[in-house]
Design a protein around this motif. Structure first.
Motif, PDB file in Angstrom:
ATOM      1  N   TYR A  32      27.990  30.403  27.968  1.00 21.98           N
ATOM      2  CA  TYR A  32      28.359  31.610  28.696  1.00 21.98           C
ATOM      3  C   TYR A  32      27.319  32.692  28.468  1.00 21.98           C
ATOM      4  O   TYR A  32      26.832  32.869  27.355  1.00 21.98           O
ATOM      5  CB  TYR A  32      29.719  32.139  28.208  1.00 21.98           C
ATOM      6  CG  TYR A  32      30.860  31.228  28.542  1.00 21.98           C
ATOM      7  CD1 TYR A  32      31.228  30.192  27.690  1.00 21.98           C
ATOM      8  CD2 TYR A  32      31.576  31.395  29.710  1.00 21.98           C
ATOM      9  CE1 TYR A  32      32.269  29.344  27.996  1.00 21.98           C
ATOM     10  CE2 TYR A  32      32.630  30.550  30.014  1.00 21.98           C
ATOM     11  CZ  TYR A  32      32.968  29.527  29.163  1.00 21.98           C
ATOM     12  OH  TYR A  32      33.998  28.696  29.481  1.00 21.98           O
ATOM     13  N   LEU A  33      26.991  33.389  29.523  1.00 20.37           N
ATOM     14  CA  LEU A  33      26.209  34.607  29.421  1.00 20.37           C
ATOM     15  C   LEU A  33      27.186  35.739  29.689  1.00 20.37           C
ATOM     16  O   LEU A  33      27.967  35.682  30.638  1.00 20.37           O
ATOM     17  CB  LEU A  33      25.059  34.618  30.437  1.00 20.37           C
ATOM     18  CG  LEU A  33      24.018  33.521  30.247  1.00 20.37           C
ATOM     19  CD1 LEU A  33      22.940  33.626  31.323  1.00 20.37           C
ATOM     20  CD2 LEU A  33      23.388  33.588  28.873  1.00 20.37           C
ATOM     21  N   HIS A  34      27.180  36.745  28.850  1.00 22.13           N
ATOM     22  CA  HIS A  34      28.166  37.821  28.919  1.00 22.13           C
ATOM     23  C   HIS A  34      27.565  39.099  29.487  1.00 22.13           C
ATOM     24  O   HIS A  34      26.374  39.358  29.338  1.00 22.13           O
ATOM     25  CB  HIS A  34      28.741  38.108  27.526  1.00 22.13           C
ATOM     26  CG  HIS A  34      29.582  36.995  27.017  1.00 22.13           C
ATOM     27  ND1 HIS A  34      30.922  36.914  27.267  1.00 22.13           N
ATOM     28  CD2 HIS A  34      29.273  35.892  26.306  1.00 22.13           C
ATOM     29  CE1 HIS A  34      31.405  35.816  26.720  1.00 22.13           C
ATOM     30  NE2 HIS A  34      30.417  35.175  26.128  1.00 22.13           N
ATOM     31  N   ALA A  35      28.425  39.864  30.127  1.00 25.55           N
ATOM     32  CA  ALA A  35      28.047  41.196  30.610  1.00 25.55           C
ATOM     33  C   ALA A  35      29.184  42.159  30.287  1.00 25.55           C
ATOM     34  O   ALA A  35      30.357  41.809  30.417  1.00 25.55           O
ATOM     35  CB  ALA A  35      27.777  41.181  32.107  1.00 25.55           C
ATOM     36  N   PHE A  84      30.136  34.440  31.899  1.00 23.63           N
ATOM     37  CA  PHE A  84      29.782  33.672  33.087  1.00 23.63           C
ATOM     38  C   PHE A  84      29.341  32.282  32.649  1.00 23.63           C
ATOM     39  O   PHE A  84      28.388  32.129  31.889  1.00 23.63           O
ATOM     40  CB  PHE A  84      28.673  34.380  33.867  1.00 23.63           C
ATOM     41  CG  PHE A  84      29.092  35.740  34.348  1.00 23.63           C
ATOM     42  CD1 PHE A  84      29.741  35.883  35.558  1.00 23.63           C
ATOM     43  CD2 PHE A  84      28.871  36.870  33.573  1.00 23.63           C
ATOM     44  CE1 PHE A  84      30.155  37.131  36.001  1.00 23.63           C
ATOM     45  CE2 PHE A  84      29.272  38.122  34.005  1.00 23.63           C
ATOM     46  CZ  PHE A  84      29.921  38.240  35.222  1.00 23.63           C
ATOM     47  N   LEU A 121      21.587  38.481  34.256  1.00 27.65           N
ATOM     48  CA  LEU A 121      22.164  37.829  33.083  1.00 27.65           C
ATOM     49  C   LEU A 121      21.072  37.287  32.167  1.00 27.65           C
ATOM     50  O   LEU A 121      20.174  36.582  32.611  1.00 27.65           O
ATOM     51  CB  LEU A 121      23.100  36.705  33.505  1.00 27.65           C
ATOM     52  CG  LEU A 121      24.316  37.158  34.312  1.00 27.65           C
ATOM     53  CD1 LEU A 121      25.116  35.959  34.790  1.00 27.65           C
ATOM     54  CD2 LEU A 121      25.188  38.079  33.487  1.00 27.65           C
ATOM     55  N   THR A 126      24.046  41.256  24.891  1.00 34.65           N
ATOM     56  CA  THR A 126      24.911  41.271  26.076  1.00 34.65           C
ATOM     57  C   THR A 126      24.407  42.290  27.090  1.00 34.65           C
ATOM     58  O   THR A 126      24.025  43.393  26.731  1.00 34.65           O
ATOM     59  CB  THR A 126      26.358  41.615  25.658  1.00 34.65           C
ATOM     60  OG1 THR A 126      26.811  40.620  24.751  1.00 34.65           O
ATOM     61  CG2 THR A 126      27.282  41.655  26.856  1.00 34.65           C
ATOM     62  N   VAL A 127      24.429  41.910  28.352  1.00 32.32           N
ATOM     63  CA  VAL A 127      24.019  42.800  29.433  1.00 32.32           C
ATOM     64  C   VAL A 127      24.991  43.972  29.512  1.00 32.32           C
ATOM     65  O   VAL A 127      26.205  43.786  29.496  1.00 32.32           O
ATOM     66  CB  VAL A 127      24.003  42.026  30.772  1.00 32.32           C
ATOM     67  CG1 VAL A 127      23.710  42.953  31.929  1.00 32.32           C
ATOM     68  CG2 VAL A 127      22.998  40.894  30.719  1.00 32.32           C
TER      69      VAL A 127
END
Length: 133
Positions: A32-35, A84, A121, A126-127
Motif C-alpha cells: 500500500y502507498l498511503h496519502a 492505495f 503516490l 506518506t504523501v
C-alpha cells in the motif's frame, strides 16, 4: 543497542530463508502507498460531514457513496488517510473534498470547486495533500 542488532539480524535471516520455505509456491504480495488528506474550510451543518472522493477505488472512483469520511478533529479542517493497493510508484491520484449527508450518500451538499486536487503516490514518507472549499 544489542537487542536491536539481534532483532535486525533475525529479520535478515527470516527474509533470506523465506524463498526456501516457499520454494515452488506462487507468492503474491500486496503493498500500500498511503496519502494523508486535508480539507480546509469544511463548514458543515448537523448530519453532514466532509469526505474525500477521487479517481481510485480506495477513495470511491468519483462515487460519493464510496467516499472516505474524514475526521473533524481540527474543525473546520478535516483530515484522514487512505491506503492505495498495488498502485504504481509515482501514480497520480485526483481527488476533491465533498460535504455529504452522513446517512444518505446521494445527498451531496457541496463539491470542492475545480480544478481537481492531485497527489503523486510515493513510498515514504506518506504523501500529504490538501484541498480547500
Amino acid at each position: 543497542m544489542l537487542r536491536t542488532y539481534i532483532s535486525a539480524l533475525s529479520y535478515v535471516f527470516l527474509f533470506a530463508a523465506l524463498p526456501l520455505a516457499n520454494a515452488g509456491q506462487n507468492i503474491q504480495m500486496t503493498y500500500y502507498l498511503h496519502a494523508d488528506f486535508t480539507c480546509k474550510n469544511g463548514i458543515t451543518t448537523p448530519g453532514y460531514s466532509v469526505y474525500v472522493v477521487g479517481s481510485l477505488p480506495e477513495i470511491g472512483k468519483w462515487d460519493p457513496a464510496k467516499a472516505v469520511l474524514l475526521s473533524p478533529s481540527n474543525y473546520p479542517t478535516w483530515t484522514g488517510s487512505a491506503g492505495f493497493a498495488n498502485v504504481k510508484l509515482n501514480e497520480k491520484v485526483e481527488w476533491k473534498c465533498i460535504i455529504r449527508n452522513e446517512k444518505n450518500a446521494s445527498d451531496v451538499q457541496k463539491w470542492q470547486p475545480d480544478p481537481n486536487n492531485e497527489a503523486i503516490l510515493i513510498f515514504s514518507p506518506t504523501v500529504q495533500t490538501t484541498g480547500t472549499f
